[in-house]
Scaffold this motif. Structure first.
Motif, PDB file in Angstrom:
ATOM      1  N   ARG A 179      -5.506   9.633  -3.847  1.00  0.00           N
ATOM      2  CA  ARG A 179      -4.551   8.442  -4.683  1.00  0.00           C
ATOM      3  C   ARG A 179      -3.495   8.947  -5.455  1.00  0.00           C
ATOM      4  O   ARG A 179      -2.467   8.094  -5.717  1.00  0.00           O
ATOM      5  N   ILE A 180      -3.737   9.906  -5.945  1.00  0.00           N
ATOM      6  CA  ILE A 180      -2.598  10.621  -6.847  1.00  0.00           C
ATOM      7  C   ILE A 180      -1.494  11.148  -6.295  1.00  0.00           C
ATOM      8  O   ILE A 180      -1.587  12.064  -5.572  1.00  0.00           O
ATOM      9  N   PRO A 181      -0.255  10.587  -6.491  1.00  0.00           N
ATOM     10  CA  PRO A 181       0.808  10.966  -5.742  1.00  0.00           C
ATOM     11  C   PRO A 181       1.632  12.146  -6.395  1.00  0.00           C
ATOM     12  O   PRO A 181       2.575  12.063  -6.723  1.00  0.00           O
ATOM     13  N   SER A 182       0.849  13.240  -6.240  1.00  0.00           N
ATOM     14  CA  SER A 182       1.597  14.591  -6.717  1.00  0.00           C
ATOM     15  C   SER A 182       2.326  15.234  -5.551  1.00  0.00           C
ATOM     16  O   SER A 182       1.824  16.045  -5.317  1.00  0.00           O
ATOM     17  N   VAL A 183       3.447  14.348  -5.433  1.00  0.00           N
ATOM     18  CA  VAL A 183       4.166  14.666  -4.346  1.00  0.00           C
ATOM     19  C   VAL A 183       5.701  15.262  -4.717  1.00  0.00           C
ATOM     20  O   VAL A 183       6.267  14.621  -5.579  1.00  0.00           O
TER      21      VAL A 183
ATOM     22  N   ASP B  85       0.159  14.959 -14.579  1.00  0.00           N
ATOM     23  CA  ASP B  85      -0.705  14.353 -15.712  1.00  0.00           C
ATOM     24  C   ASP B  85      -2.169  13.726 -14.793  1.00  0.00           C
ATOM     25  O   ASP B  85      -3.081  14.031 -15.588  1.00  0.00           O
ATOM     26  N   ASP B  86      -1.919  12.894 -14.149  1.00  0.00           N
ATOM     27  CA  ASP B  86      -2.938  12.330 -13.566  1.00  0.00           C
ATOM     28  C   ASP B  86      -3.735  13.066 -12.748  1.00  0.00           C
ATOM     29  O   ASP B  86      -5.179  13.139 -12.874  1.00  0.00           O
ATOM     30  N   CYS B  87      -3.379  14.019 -12.268  1.00  0.00           N
ATOM     31  CA  CYS B  87      -4.368  15.315 -11.542  1.00  0.00           C
ATOM     32  C   CYS B  87      -5.094  15.799 -12.609  1.00  0.00           C
ATOM     33  O   CYS B  87      -6.392  16.073 -12.501  1.00  0.00           O
ATOM     34  N   VAL B  88      -4.469  16.238 -13.747  1.00  0.00           N
ATOM     35  CA  VAL B  88      -5.116  16.753 -14.910  1.00  0.00           C
ATOM     36  C   VAL B  88      -6.290  15.977 -15.310  1.00  0.00           C
ATOM     37  O   VAL B  88      -7.469  16.270 -15.545  1.00  0.00           O
TER      38      VAL B  88
END
Length: 399
Positions: free
Chosen positions: A19-23, A30-33
């Motif tokens: 769900r984290i849009p690391s796109v 930041d949210d992935c980390v």
């Protein structure tokens, strides 16, 4: 959409990551980390975030072995995903919807957040069961693989911080398999080159049949490259694995100022992936010869000129590969180990002299990397964790 898997903690962790849009193109990691730090905290494992390039974090979670002096095992994955055309998706690509028949839809489910979470879940299972491994296991999450790794694994692999990790063997991504028993793995990669050929000629009026034109020279160059392409394509058509041949694709043409004016210069660009057995110096000499034959004013330059990287040996001289292969066979599967047709972060690890195998144990799944409706079935995801658990025990206990 509610499903019977909503209370499955293993699946919920995976869905949270998807769900984290690391796109690309404008990624905020930041949210992935934050998510990965939480996973490390839940596992009671130390985590370090390296930021060798601003806003390009590399996350490394460490599970220390009982013999930490031994070279460690690296389980690598990338956090970034490619862009989506949301209108072509059945479900929103960053909702991580699980359908009633068990498919998890989402960008990154295959490439490669699914593999990164399989790595972590295998560690979680073993650690929870009280297992201790001889070698330290490093679970890494890197940025920007999908844009060439320039600010990701490439810079990290060349850093003093990477060398201090004392890595002896690494796993990275391959691709899913339609088979129920055969897993696809890569032991090396072709060398990516991007070339621009410039053809200069005498300008003039479009009504004349002038000599020494840029168009004539361009025709000669294109004919040479496309003839070689046809020869290589015939090998694939005859059954040769695409990773064992050199691929050439004409990708851009530019030049000219007006339809009735002979151009002073024309350029053509090619995307080239050089097969592992091709001598790079001879390949360059061949292109130089073509340019000379085409006429005066024909030159070429590399936009991308990656160095040749040695393949990981699968001849019995790398014990990690041998035990890995044996444990997979003992589970009732086989490994098809070939040259990767594309490029992955493993090339940067191999360039440091570290053996690496690209391994994604995802069975009965179509090759939907970068495609619309990228998805993985719950059963295949969990089966991948089973396989990684056994592989990790084997490779991390190599004496």
């Amino acid at each position: 959409m509610c499903s019977k898997w909503d209370n499955d903690e293993v699946i919920e962790r995976f869905r949270e990551y998807v769900r984290i849009p690391s796109v690309h193109p404008d990624i905020d990691y930041d949210d992935c980390v934050k998510f990965l730090k939480k996973q490390a905290n839940d596992l009671d494992l130390p985590v370090i975030v390296y930021e060798l390039v601003p806003k390009k974090p590399v996350v490394v979670i460490t599970w220390e072995g009982v013999q930490p002096e031994l070279p460690s095992i690296l389980l690598n994955s990338h956090m970034d995903v490619v862009p989506v055309y949301e209108e072509h998706w059945t479900y929103p690509p960053f909702d991580a919807v699980v359908t009633e028949d068990g498919y998890i839809y989402g960008r990154g489910t295959l490439d490669m957040k699914g593999i990164g979470m399989m790595h972590l879940e295998a560690v979680r299972r073993l650690k929870t069961a009280g297992v201790r491994l001889k070698r330290t296991v490093l679970v890494s999450f890197v940025p920007d693989e999908e844009t060439g790794s320039v600010d990701g694994m490439r810079v990290f692999s060349e850093s003093p911080e990477f060398k201090k990790l004392n890595i002896g063997f690494a796993l990275d991504e391959s691709g899913p398999s339609l088979s129920s028993t055969e897993i696809l793995a890569f032991y090396g990669e072709r060398t990516s080159r991007q070339i621009v050929v410039t053809c200069r000629g005498d300008p003039g009026h479009g009504s004349l049949l002038s000599s020494d034109t840029a168009g004539e020279k361009l025709h000669y160059i294109i004919n040479k490259f496309m003839t070689l392409r046809a020869e290589e394509k015939s090998k694939v058509d005859s059954g040769t694995w695409v990773g064992d041949i050199t691929t050439i694709n004409l990708t851009q043409l530019s030049g000219g100022v007006q339809i009735n004016v002979l151009p002073e210069n024309l350029t053509v660009s090619f995307d080239i992936r050089i097969a592992p057995d091709v001598d790079h110096d001879e390949f360059d000499d061949m292109i130089s010869k073509w340019c000379k034959e085409a006429g005066d004013g024909v030159t070429f330059e590399y936009v991308v000129k990656n160095p040749q990287v040695k393949n990981t040996k699968i001849d019995g001289s790398v014990p990690f590969w041998d035990v890995m292969k044996n444990v997979v066979v003992d589970m009732g599967y086989t490994i098809k180990c070939v040259i990767c047709p594309g490029a992955t972060d493993a090339r940067h690890v191999r360039r440091q002299g570290i053996p690496a195998i690209n391994f994604s144990p995802i069975l009965e799944t179509p090759m939907l990397l970068h495609a619309h409706n990228e998805r993985i079935h719950v059963d295949m995801y969990k089966k991948g964790i089973d396989i990684f658990e056994n592989v990790l025990v084997a490779i991390a206990n190599v004496p």
